[in-house]
Design a protein around this motif. Structure first.
Motif, PDB file in Angstrom:
ATOM      1  N   UNK A   1       0.717  -1.217  -0.009  1.00 20.34           N
ATOM      2  CA  UNK A   1       0.012  -0.015   0.116  1.00 20.34           C
ATOM      3  C   UNK A   1       0.913   1.144   0.116  1.00 20.34           C
ATOM      4  N   UNK A   2       1.938   1.311   0.900  1.00 10.35           N
ATOM      5  CA  UNK A   2       2.744   2.365   0.987  1.00 10.35           C
ATOM      6  C   UNK A   2       3.396   2.693  -0.555  1.00 10.35           C
ATOM      7  N   UNK A   3       3.606   1.725  -1.240  1.00  8.61           N
ATOM      8  CA  UNK A   3       4.301   2.108  -2.560  1.00  8.61           C
ATOM      9  C   UNK A   3       3.368   2.348  -3.607  1.00  8.61           C
ATOM     10  N   UNK A   4       2.029   1.814  -3.548  1.00 10.57           N
ATOM     11  CA  UNK A   4       1.427   2.060  -4.763  1.00 10.57           C
ATOM     12  C   UNK A   4       0.069   3.096  -4.772  1.00 10.57           C
ATOM     13  N   UNK A   5       0.079   3.658  -3.326  1.00  9.00           N
ATOM     14  CA  UNK A   5      -0.862   4.698  -2.979  1.00  9.00           C
ATOM     15  C   UNK A   5      -0.426   6.217  -3.232  1.00  9.00           C
ATOM     16  N   UNK A   6      -1.154   6.846  -3.976  1.00 17.14           N
ATOM     17  CA  UNK A   6      -0.891   8.281  -3.752  1.00 17.14           C
ATOM     18  C   UNK A   6      -0.760   9.002  -2.548  1.00 17.14           C
TER      19      UNK A   6
ATOM     20  N   UNK B   1      -5.570   8.833   3.635  1.00 19.24           N
ATOM     21  CA  UNK B   1      -6.743   8.283   4.138  1.00 19.24           C
ATOM     22  C   UNK B   1      -6.729   6.927   4.408  1.00 19.24           C
ATOM     23  N   UNK B   2      -5.905   6.104   3.830  1.00 19.86           N
ATOM     24  CA  UNK B   2      -5.512   4.727   4.109  1.00 19.86           C
ATOM     25  C   UNK B   2      -5.111   4.792   5.634  1.00 19.86           C
TER      26      UNK B   2
ATOM     27  N   UNK C   1      -6.704  -2.819   3.530  1.00 20.27           N
ATOM     28  CA  UNK C   1      -6.223  -3.522   2.196  1.00 20.27           C
ATOM     29  C   UNK C   1      -7.115  -4.235   1.535  1.00 20.27           C
ATOM     30  N   UNK C   2      -7.777  -5.087   2.395  1.00 21.71           N
ATOM     31  CA  UNK C   2      -8.882  -6.147   1.695  1.00 21.71           C
ATOM     32  C   UNK C   2     -10.079  -5.074   1.352  1.00 21.71           C
ATOM     33  N   UNK C   3     -10.152  -4.375   1.941  1.00 24.09           N
ATOM     34  CA  UNK C   3     -11.488  -3.317   1.696  1.00 24.09           C
ATOM     35  C   UNK C   3     -11.101  -2.400   0.694  1.00 24.09           C
ATOM     36  N   UNK C   4      -9.845  -2.129   0.261  1.00 24.53           N
ATOM     37  CA  UNK C   4      -9.299  -0.902  -0.720  1.00 24.53           C
ATOM     38  C   UNK C   4      -8.962  -2.055  -1.817  1.00 24.53           C
ATOM     39  N   UNK C   5      -9.026  -3.198  -1.846  1.00 28.27           N
ATOM     40  CA  UNK C   5      -8.728  -3.998  -2.871  1.00 28.27           C
ATOM     41  C   UNK C   5      -7.156  -4.591  -3.206  1.00 28.27           C
ATOM     42  N   UNK C   6      -6.464  -4.285  -2.010  1.00 25.45           N
ATOM     43  CA  UNK C   6      -5.066  -4.669  -1.884  1.00 25.45           C
ATOM     44  C   UNK C   6      -4.819  -5.749  -1.320  1.00 25.45           C
ATOM     45  N   UNK C   7      -4.968  -7.070  -1.612  1.00 28.72           N
ATOM     46  CA  UNK C   7      -4.982  -7.837  -0.585  1.00 28.72           C
ATOM     47  C   UNK C   7      -4.320  -9.282  -1.259  1.00 28.72           C
ATOM     48  N   UNK C   8      -3.628  -9.764  -0.505  1.00 23.49           N
ATOM     49  CA  UNK C   8      -3.184 -11.259  -1.034  1.00 23.49           C
ATOM     50  C   UNK C   8      -3.828 -12.602  -0.639  1.00 23.49           C
ATOM     51  N   UNK C   9      -4.986 -12.195  -0.266  1.00 27.58           N
ATOM     52  CA  UNK C   9      -5.823 -13.257  -0.176  1.00 27.58           C
ATOM     53  C   UNK C   9      -6.576 -13.932  -1.371  1.00 27.58           C
ATOM     54  N   UNK C  10      -6.264 -15.331  -1.493  1.00 35.32           N
ATOM     55  CA  UNK C  10      -6.651 -15.862  -2.849  1.00 35.32           C
ATOM     56  C   UNK C  10      -8.170 -16.436  -2.398  1.00 35.32           C
ATOM     57  N   UNK C  11      -8.990 -16.891  -3.503  1.00 32.12           N
ATOM     58  CA  UNK C  11     -10.149 -17.525  -3.340  1.00 32.12           C
ATOM     59  C   UNK C  11     -10.286 -18.437  -2.489  1.00 32.12           C
ATOM     60  N   UNK C  12      -9.250 -19.331  -2.305  1.00 34.47           N
ATOM     61  CA  UNK C  12      -9.350 -20.650  -1.438  1.00 34.47           C
ATOM     62  C   UNK C  12      -8.901 -20.289   0.030  1.00 34.47           C
ATOM     63  N   UNK C  13      -8.735 -18.955   0.275  1.00 34.27           N
ATOM     64  CA  UNK C  13      -8.346 -18.635   1.594  1.00 34.27           C
ATOM     65  C   UNK C  13      -6.749 -18.519   1.855  1.00 34.27           C
ATOM     66  N   UNK C  14      -5.973 -19.052   1.099  1.00 33.63           N
ATOM     67  CA  UNK C  14      -4.578 -18.849   1.120  1.00 33.63           C
ATOM     68  C   UNK C  14      -4.106 -17.556   0.939  1.00 33.63           C
ATOM     69  N   UNK C  15      -2.868 -17.365   1.354  1.00 30.45           N
ATOM     70  CA  UNK C  15      -2.093 -15.849   1.331  1.00 30.45           C
ATOM     71  C   UNK C  15      -0.887 -16.224   0.468  1.00 30.45           C
ATOM     72  N   UNK C  16      -0.428 -15.113  -0.153  1.00 31.79           N
ATOM     73  CA  UNK C  16       0.877 -15.224  -1.058  1.00 31.79           C
ATOM     74  C   UNK C  16       1.755 -14.109  -0.521  1.00 31.79           C
TER      75      UNK C  16
END
Length: 316
Positions: free
Chosen positions: A237-242, A248-249, A271-286
């Motif tokens: 988030x720190x790198x991609x947000x203006x 606001x974040x 991050x998940x609310x803002x669409x910045x998440x590593x959560x995959x559909x099966x619940x795993x994280x990357x």
């Protein structure tokens, strides 16, 4: 009388000349024609007979030992040449599979894998040996591409791995719980995508940020590497947000902290609310993992961890 004698002499001379010419022609035909006919007969005979000869066995000679940095580069190089071999320098098919079982046990001891896999039974195994060589011909390595089904007390799993013939280490590892919905299970070197998972497959995961970091560090220790950085998506988030969005974040993060969440938990929720998440559909994280090999450079990996699988593979 003289004329008759002269005619006779002339006749004899012509006959002698003709005989001489005939002898020369016969000699020429024998000298040139017979060898040609002989060679043709010999060629026809060779072509009609199949002959086999034993060739010396192809042996893999000592190769220049590559660093992990070099192996990662060669493994992913689009310019590298690959050749399929039947036997490596240190392992054959049976030996490579047996070595993989030993390495799985070591990974269990180190905490990279669950203890369930220590006594797992590998079935329906296959091993392909690939010889990699760079365009210059100076760097090469031998890698076993392994595939197997694993039966444990917790069910059936799919194993896909890359075993280094030189060190016997598993450089790439993918273990996914068998699920008919996945078809062939987890793909080698890639996490499942949205299309791989149906609604019935989506589950809540108990995997935490610290779990991902912990596994990454332990796998680095297994390879003899130092873990320099483990970056999960919410940390980007720190790198991609203006600057305005970041304000606001941060304000939203502080609101979650006032509700009792830790900073890490709050940042993930925002991050998940803002669409910045590593959560995959099966619940795993990357996460992206940067390892360091002394002064030789960095080795980049991707790690995907979930309740139904683990995948660790080279990243560009």
């Amino acid at each position: 009388m003289r004329r008759k004698n002269m005619r006779r002499k002339n006749c004899r001379s012509r006959k002698s000349w003709l005989l001489t010419v005939g002898a020369l022609l016969l000699a020429a035909s024998v000298g040139f024609g017979v060898p040609l006919l002989l060679r043709k007969w010999q060629d026809d005979r060779r072509l009609s007979v199949v002959e086999t000869e034993e060739a010396p066995e192809v042996r893999i000679t000592s190769q220049t030992e590559l660093s992990m940095v070099e192996k990662a580069e060669l493994f992913q190089s689009a310019d590298a040449s690959t050749t399929v071999l039947e036997k490596g320098k240190n392992y054959d098919v049976t030996g490579s599979l047996a070595k993989a079982e030993e390495e799985l046990a070591i990974l269990c001891e180190m905490g990279v894998l669950d203890e369930t896999f220590r006594t797992a039974e590998m079935t329906e195994q296959s091993a392909d040996l690939i010889f990699y060589i760079d365009p210059s011909g100076e760097k090469s390595m031998i890698i076993w591409r392994l595939n197997s089904l694993i039966d444990t007390e917790k069910g059936r799993w799919i194993l896909e791995a890359a075993l280094d013939d030189e060190t016997g280490k598993l450089l790439v590892l993918g273990i996914q719980e068998w699920n008919e919905g996945y078809g062939n299970g987890i793909r080698f070197g890639a996490a499942a995508t949205d299309s791989d998972v149906t609604d019935s497959d989506v589950t809540d995961s108990d995997v935490t940020d610290s779990d991902v970091t912990d596994r990454a560090q332990k796998f680095g220790s297994y390879l003899g590497l130092t873990t320099e950085r483990v970056t999960q998506s919410w940390e980007l988030a720190d790198a991609i947000l203006s600057d305005g969005d970041k304000t606001d974040y941060d304000n939203q993060v502080r609101l979650y902290e006032k509700k009792g969440y830790t900073e890490e938990e709050a940042r993930r929720l925002v991050s998940e609310e803002w669409g910045i998440s590593d959560m995959n559909p099966d619940g795993s994280r990357t996460a992206q993992v940067v390892y360091r090999e002394g002064d030789k450079g960095e080795v980049n990996y991707y790690l995907r961890l979930g309740s139904s699988g683990l995948a660790i593979y080279f990243a560009l």
